[in-house]
Enzyme design. Structure first.
Site, PDB file in Angstrom:
ATOM      1  CG  ASP A   1      -1.832   1.141   1.355  1.00 49.70           C
ATOM      2  OD1 ASP A   1      -1.624   2.158   0.667  1.00 49.70           O
ATOM      3  OD2 ASP A   1      -2.784   1.037   2.143  1.00 49.70           O
TER       4      ASP A   1
ATOM      5  CG  ASN B   1      -9.462  13.891 -10.000  1.00 53.86           C
ATOM      6  OD1 ASN B   1      -9.364  15.081  -9.711  1.00 53.86           O
ATOM      7  ND2 ASN B   1     -10.083  13.017  -9.219  1.00 53.86           N
TER       8      ASN B   1
ATOM      9  CG  ASP C   1      -6.843  10.995  -5.923  1.00 53.44           C
ATOM     10  OD1 ASP C   1      -6.167  11.622  -5.093  1.00 53.44           O
ATOM     11  OD2 ASP C   1      -7.612  11.541  -6.731  1.00 53.44           O
TER      12      ASP C   1
ATOM     13  CB  SER D   1      -2.738   5.531 -16.537  1.00 48.44           C
ATOM     14  OG  SER D   1      -2.722   6.931 -16.633  1.00 48.44           O
TER      15      SER D   1
ATOM     16  N   GLY E   1      -5.361   1.671 -13.258  1.00 44.72           N
ATOM     17  CA  GLY E   1      -6.530   1.268 -12.478  1.00 44.72           C
ATOM     18  C   GLY E   1      -7.787   1.826 -13.114  1.00 44.72           C
ATOM     19  CB  VAL E   2      -9.979   4.653 -12.054  1.00 44.87           C
ATOM     20  CG1 VAL E   2     -11.150   5.426 -12.632  1.00 44.87           C
ATOM     21  CG2 VAL E   2     -10.306   4.164 -10.647  1.00 44.87           C
TER      22      VAL E   2
END
Ligand code: AR6
Length: 176
Positions: free
Chosen positions: A17, A31, A41, A127, A129-130
């Site tokens: 982590d 973002n 984030d 970039s 992941g989501v």
């Protein structure tokens, strides 16, 4: 680019982590509004607490928003790290090659680390992941960019969340 006198950072690949890393700076996959969200984030915003939130608000007051491919630092708040270097990765596109923007996240984060005097820096797989970037390609861009960027950072630690991400980074590093 590098010449023979440029020091090369030690590359460390690990699972874990990123919010728990005892490094000078952790890199956030943010973002543009620095508003927080899921993934890294959200984890950094939670772990950093009110001081991390306030530092982000102060940064947004100063710069407005952070464009894709750019990097900017705040204090970390309640994390072992001293700073958070926020980068905004590109959303994956199968139609358009956005690799230069992803590479820019790593080179600009290292430039900000040098400005801060940070010597140990932990990166997530920006970039991947989501934002949907395929992990193998994300690992190739991350590792080749870090190894080609002149920096005084002595250790770059990639903190990968799951075993498959760790395996992809390991395979790419072995091939470089
Ligand atoms: N430590 C290390 N890696 C993590 C952690 C963690 N605590 N949590 C997730 N990962 P992502 P992106 C991995 O989605 O693709 C946010 O909502 C995760 O498994 O964090 O750049 C922002 O606000 C993945 O492999 O970043 C943006 O809107 C990698 O970190 C957007 O997501 C990156 O996943 C950014 O998306």
């Amino acid at each position: 680019m590098r010449d023979d006198t440029t020091p090369v950072p030690r590359i460390v690949l690990m699972r874990g982590d990123i919010t728990e890393q005892h490094v000078d700076a952790v890199v956030n996959a943010a973002n543009s509004g620095l508003t927080g969200g899921g993934g890294v984030d959200g984890a950094i915003l939670r772990a950093g607490g009110p001081a991390q939130r306030a530092a982000r608000e102060a940064l947004v007051d100063r710069i407005g928003s952070l464009p894709t491919g750019e990097a900017a630092a705040t204090d970390a708040g309640d994390m072992p790290a001293r700073w958070v270097i926020h980068v905004v990765g590109p959303v994956w596109s199968g139609k358009e090659d956005r690799s230069a923007l992803l590479a820019s996240c790593y080179s600009k984060a290292l430039a900000v680390a040098d400005e801060l005097g940070a010597r140990t820096v932990a990166f997530p797989a920006v970039s991947a992941g989501v934002y949907g970037w395929p992990m193998r390609s994300a690992a190739e861009i991350a590792l080749t960019t870090v190894l080609a960027t002149p920096t005084e950072v002595s250790e770059v630690r990639f903190v990968l969340f799951d075993e498959s991400a760790h395996a992809e980074f390991t395979a790419v590093l072995q091939d470089l």
